[in-house]
Design an enzyme around this catalytic site. Structure first.
Site, mmCIF file in Angstrom:
data_model
loop_
_atom_site.group_PDB
_atom_site.id
_atom_site.type_symbol
_atom_site.label_atom_id
_atom_site.label_comp_id
_atom_site.label_asym_id
_atom_site.label_seq_id
_atom_site.Cartn_x
_atom_site.Cartn_y
_atom_site.Cartn_z
ATOM 1 N N LYS A 137 0.831 -1.206 0.000
ATOM 2 C CA LYS A 137 0.000 0.000 0.000
ATOM 3 C C LYS A 137 0.861 1.250 0.000
ATOM 4 O O LYS A 137 0.519 2.256 -0.652
ATOM 5 C CB LYS A 137 -0.920 -0.012 1.231
ATOM 6 C CG LYS A 137 -1.777 1.250 1.367
ATOM 7 C CD LYS A 137 -2.740 1.142 2.533
ATOM 8 C CE LYS A 137 -3.571 2.422 2.662
ATOM 9 N NZ LYS A 137 -4.606 2.312 3.705
ATOM 10 N N HIS A 277 -10.413 -24.680 -38.994
ATOM 11 C CA HIS A 277 -11.648 -24.622 -38.215
ATOM 12 C C HIS A 277 -11.662 -25.667 -37.099
ATOM 13 O O HIS A 277 -12.625 -26.409 -36.910
ATOM 14 C CB HIS A 277 -12.870 -24.755 -39.116
ATOM 15 C CG HIS A 277 -13.049 -23.594 -40.041
ATOM 16 N ND1 HIS A 277 -13.305 -22.320 -39.584
ATOM 17 C CD2 HIS A 277 -12.967 -23.505 -41.388
ATOM 18 C CE1 HIS A 277 -13.391 -21.499 -40.611
ATOM 19 N NE2 HIS A 277 -13.186 -22.185 -41.719
#
Length: 539
Positions: A137, A277
């Protein structure tokens, strides 16, 4: 820039901690340490201050409470740019701490090995995550280290500049928050099951990259990399040339890569998979890459247009020359020989060339996932092949056909269901898919309308024959092929359709309520048939 003057060291994983502590101590950094870490430093004759002396409070309750103290957290959290923070710190005898090196109790490994609930609870770290989060922090003033791999880079930075840059502190802070988030997620997963009987799935992916587009041009797409996967996977491939990758490129190349992996596990041969595909429309094995590539291409030259190619061998000049006048979207290989790479680059500015160095053996990754709106499906990966190998027909399945049959069977496993694969031995101990049928709502159409007609088309192109001459070649070739089916035959009509296409060898899981009828049809048509007792649907 932050030049550390005071550091807190408290680690469970002791790798590299002695070297880091000695480095800091040699530069006059005051070290505060706890428990086992303090013992390591003491043995190494590295000066430090035990945390109980620093806080003037003993380590309590079997060391459950040792760092949760205002003198520790005030020293970490104090904003250096806030005058009243510094004033309060001075009033209460709180000294600033500039570097925090902490890693956590091994909760995950303890639980994975098997333990009691009490043992798991005792391995839930409280002070460690609190220290890490406090330091992260306040990254503008504090360096936070949670991974021994970061010690050396930080030491080098201090050695060269005397300080740790803001960019480094930002990176380490993000890593620290990610570390505690993952740690808490593992605790949540375990305790949700143990205390509440709830199954929780948490996944972690990072390093998102924007793709060219999704399945269609109007769809946006990104690729995220699974955290902590060390094996050789497609997201780790390095693109050497070509257009930006699309969503479909990754889907098709992964299909090709997993197919190559599985086939390569059968024998130490070159393997080429050509995917279109999400189906391997071309697949072959052999000794020489260029010949294997040609054999794979011949499996479906029409579908190979605009396909993606994967091979487990370094891509050489002969293989590159074969592709000179052929349109392919991408090539994935362990490496490219320099002349081959230059030739492929010269062929097209768009062709995607990807290099994936490392071990291409089968992955140990356990699960696969599929998102559906509102939910996630998870299953174990289909890493098995056969549960048994049992000839169920009167005609015996010859031993010399087993390698070809296994190639056909594994190829079928990587083809979309309802899958039918017809494979041939095109050269001694070299195999290829002659044709396949995939993605049909019923199995007999995969044989009757796709696999058999495609085999005839490919033989017609290969031999330049028609009519009776083509029929004679088809009879000779197909009668030596092996047809594999990814699931059981529900009716005898599939066997009859295969026989009309001159097929004499079939591999299937078995398991239909009409197996007796299917076997009877094989016997009537003099077909040798094996049941594997393992289905391989791929939806």
């Amino acid at each position: 820039m932050v030049a550390p003057k005071r550091a807190l060291l408290s680690v469970f994983d002791k790798r590299g901690i002695t070297e880091l502590a000695r480095f800091l101590a040699d530069r006059g950094v005051e070290i505060i340490s706890t428990g086992g870490t303090a013992s390591i430093l003491d043995e190494a004759n590295i000066p430090f201050c035990p945390i109980s002396e620093y806080t003037l409070y003993p380590e309590l309750m079997n060391e459950r409470v040792k760092t949760l103290h205002p003198k520790i957290h005030g020293g970490i959290l104090a904003r250096r740019d806030k005058e009243h923070h510094l004033k309060e710190a001075a009033e209460h005898g709180i000294e600033l701490i500039d570097l925090v090196c902490v890693n956590l109790y091994p909760f995950e490994s303890v639980v994975r090995k098997g333990c009691t609930l009490d043992e798991a609870i005792e391995n839930i770290d409280i002070g460690g995550p609190t220290l890490i989060r406090a330091a992260a922090k306040n990254f503008e003033a504090v360096v936070v280290l949670t991974d021994p791999a970061d010690y050396e880079p930080v030491m080098k930075e201090i050695e060269h500049t005397g300080k740790v840059s803001l960019e480094t502190r930002k990176r380490l802070a993000v890593k620290a928050f990610r570390h505690t988030a993952n740690y808490d997620a593992k605790i949540d997963t375990y305790l949700s099951s143990e205390l509440c009987g709830e199954r929780v799935l948490r996944l972690m992916f990072t390093q998102g990259r924007v793709l060219r587009y999704g399945e269609n041009w109007h769809q946006r797409a990104e690729l995220y990399v699974e955290q902590d996967v060390t094996e050789c996977t497609l997201p780790k491939a390095r693109q050497l040339h070509g257009k930006q990758m699309s969503y479909n490129n990754y889907v098709d190349l992964d299909c090709a890569l997993q197919c190559v992996r599985s086939i390569a596990a059968l024998a130490d041969d070159a393997v080429v998979a050509i995917v279109k595909h999400n189906n391997p429309c071309g697949l072959a094995t052999g000794k020489r890459l260029s010949e294997v590539l040609q054999a794979a291409w011949a499996g479906d030259p029409i579908s190979a247009f605009g396909s993606l190619i994967c091979t487990n061998r370094p891509f050489d000049m002969e293989a590159a020359a074969f592709l000179k006048d052929k349109f392919v979207e991408a090539v994935l290989a362990p490496s490219f020989e320099p002349d081959a790479l230059n030739a492929l680059k010269a062929k097209s500015p768009n062709i995607r060339l990807l290099e994936l160095e490392g071990d291409w053996s089968e992955l140990s990754i356990e699960y696969t996932y599929r998102y559906i709106p509102g939910g996630m499906l998870r299953q174990t990966r289909d890493t098995e092949s056969v549960a048994e190998w049992r000839c169920v027909s009167r005609r015996q399945f010859p031993e010399h056909k087993v390698p070809l049959a296994m190639f056909s069977w594994v190829a079928c496993k990587h083809t979309r269901s309802n899958a039918i694969v017809i494979a041939e031995e095109y050269a001694p101990h070299a195999y290829r898919v002659l044709s396949m049928g995939a993605g049909q709502p019923n199995r007999v159409d995969s044989i009757r309308r796709l696999a058999i007609p495609k085999a005839y088309d490919n033989l017609k192109m290969a031999y330049g024959l028609e009519g009776e001459e083509l029929e004679e070649v088809a009879r000779r070739v197909l009668s030596e092929c092996v047809l594999s089916s990814d699931a059981f035959f529900p009716f005898a009509d599939s066997i009859e359709a295969a026989a009309q296409g001159h097929i004499q060898y079939i591999v299937s899981p078995g398991g239909s309520i009409r197996d007796d009828e299917v076997i009877a049809a094989a016997d009537r048509l003099n077909i040798a048939m094996v049941f594997t007792k393992m289905r391989h649907f791929l939806h």
